[in-house]
Design an enzyme around this catalytic site. Structure first.
Site, PDB file in Angstrom:
ATOM      1  N   ASP A 118       0.858  -1.186   0.000  1.00  0.00           N
ATOM      2  CA  ASP A 118       0.000   0.000   0.000  1.00  0.00           C
ATOM      3  C   ASP A 118       0.895   1.236   0.000  1.00  0.00           C
ATOM      4  O   ASP A 118       1.672   1.452   0.935  1.00  0.00           O
ATOM      5  CB  ASP A 118      -0.905  -0.024   1.239  1.00  0.00           C
ATOM      6  CG  ASP A 118      -2.030   0.996   1.157  1.00  0.00           C
ATOM      7  OD1 ASP A 118      -2.193   1.631   0.104  1.00  0.00           O
ATOM      8  OD2 ASP A 118      -2.744   1.163   2.170  1.00  0.00           O
ATOM      9  N   GLU A 143      -2.394   0.319  -4.525  1.00  0.00           N
ATOM     10  CA  GLU A 143      -2.260  -0.869  -3.677  1.00  0.00           C
ATOM     11  C   GLU A 143      -2.506  -2.136  -4.488  1.00  0.00           C
ATOM     12  O   GLU A 143      -3.214  -2.133  -5.487  1.00  0.00           O
ATOM     13  CB  GLU A 143      -3.222  -0.807  -2.483  1.00  0.00           C
ATOM     14  CG  GLU A 143      -4.688  -0.752  -2.848  1.00  0.00           C
ATOM     15  CD  GLU A 143      -5.587  -0.796  -1.628  1.00  0.00           C
ATOM     16  OE1 GLU A 143      -5.312  -1.595  -0.697  1.00  0.00           O
ATOM     17  OE2 GLU A 143      -6.580  -0.038  -1.612  1.00  0.00           O
TER      18      GLU A 143
END
Length: 366
Positions: free
Chosen positions: A14, A109
């Site tokens: 992420d 992500e």
């Protein structure tokens, strides 16, 4: 401890405040300053906020007006999605050096299955550390990562040591980790569901684990079974490199509220053309048209219509949108309009690789 569900080595990467971080990287004068991508102090909604802005409570999906109230020194920056896509491609190229099992969730992500990887490295933790190092060196941005036995736990773990950190949850630590977790941290438990769980006396994973599947299904419907299983570390969803797209959409927030259906139709023509362009670029068509309307008081309304045939042409989309718009008399001015096409003609018959259950062994290290 042993269990008969699939054990994989999953990494969830992420990026840290991605849009805002790209802006601070490209424009050094913004470094260290509270910035918001999208919105303005008069209109719109914040798409992303830098960590400096987050300390003032500024966050994505917040109105620009509220964000400015929270942080008077906030700097608003126009989003540059072409640039974000360019950076995202660079990052994904790094991912593919380690595995072909990469499932992007968005530009910033993705899940990676490194159970078997191109580097022959048995440690998912070391792979995650190496990937994060390469992103910093080759792209110039920081990323955080979560590593565990499935996608659910890896995603939760990636948020633990943000920014620029990572957390590994080994097999033997999964159940204690989930039992101690605040229910608000469970992926898939939103604000409304969390409040409902609190009212039922469910505050942590331990509280959730005490509830039977029948109890959870009676209070949360089909989601009850999901909650019952994930709190026990059971989440068998695979990393899917070619995720089936379920919808395509476009929307616009206006600098001035629209108070006439004539003006709304004018804006919707442009939005339908954008949706049509995206459908054709992705070589798909859809049967269900949804009109999204956000009013000046921020109330949100959606209206949908399903057709008997697939469409991608802007004129056909617009014909359906017109019928949806005139269903009710306009009672308030409008700040946002959006159109989405779902029920796409994507192939849903592709066979998935067969799962092979592997017993959880404590020596299976990450």
């Amino acid at each position: 401890m042993e269990s008969n569900f699939p054990i994989r080595k999953i990494i969830h990467v992420d990026m840290d405040a991605f849009y805002a971080s790209v802006e601070q990287m490209d424009f050094p004068e913004l470094k260290g300053k509270p910035i918001a991508v999208g919105g303005s102090e008069k209109r719109g909604v914040v798409s992303a906020a830098s960590y400096e802005a987050r300390t003032f409570g500024v966050k994505s999906a917040m109105s620009g007006i509220q964000a400015k109230r929270n942080c008077p020194e906030l700097i608003f920056v126009n989003p540059r999605f072409d640039r974000y896509k360019e950076i995202s491609k660079q990052i994904r190229k790094i991912f593919f050096d380690y595995t072909d099992l990469v499932e992007p969730l968005s530009l910033d992500e993705a899940y990676l299955d490194v159970t078997i990887n191109k580097k022959g490295n048995p440690s998912a933790s070391l792979i995650a550390e190496e990937i994060r190092g390469r992103i910093l060196k080759e792209v110039g941005l920081t990323a955080s990562a979560g590593i565990s036995i499935n996608k659910f736990i890896a995603k939760i773990a990636s948020d633990y040591n943000k920014p620029n950190g990572q957390k590994t949850v080994n097999p033997e630590d999964v159940l204690p980790f989930l039992e101690d977790l605040d229910i608000r941290k469970f992926y898939g438990v939103g604000k409304v569901t969390a409040e409902k769980m609190y009212q039922l006396g469910i505050y942590t994973g331990t509280d959730l684990k005490l509830k039977s599947i029948d109890y959870l299904e009676s209070h949360f419907g089909k989601s009850g079974a999901y909650y019952y299983h994930v709190v026990r570390g059971i989440h068998t969803s695979e990393v899917k490199p070619n995720r089936i797209r379920k919808s395509l959409a476009a929307e616009r927030t206006f600098s001035e509220n629209l108070s006439s259906e004539i003006f709304m139709l004018e804006k919707l023509v442009h939005i339908s053309e954008e949706v049509s362009k995206r459908l054709k670029t992705n070589k798909v068509a859809g049967k269900t048209v949804t009109l999204k309307i956000k009013y000046s008081d921020f109330t949100l309304q959606t209206r949908s219509k399903s057709l008997h045939y697939f469409i991608s042409d802007a004129d056909l989309i617009m014909d359906t949108v017109k019928s949806l718009l005139i269903q009710e008399e306009l009672t308030n001015s409008v700040r946002l309009l959006g159109i989405s096409i779902s029920n796409l003609n994507t192939d849903k018959t592709g066979k998935k690789p067969e799962d092979k259950s592997i017993s959880m062994q404590l020596q299976f290290r990450f």
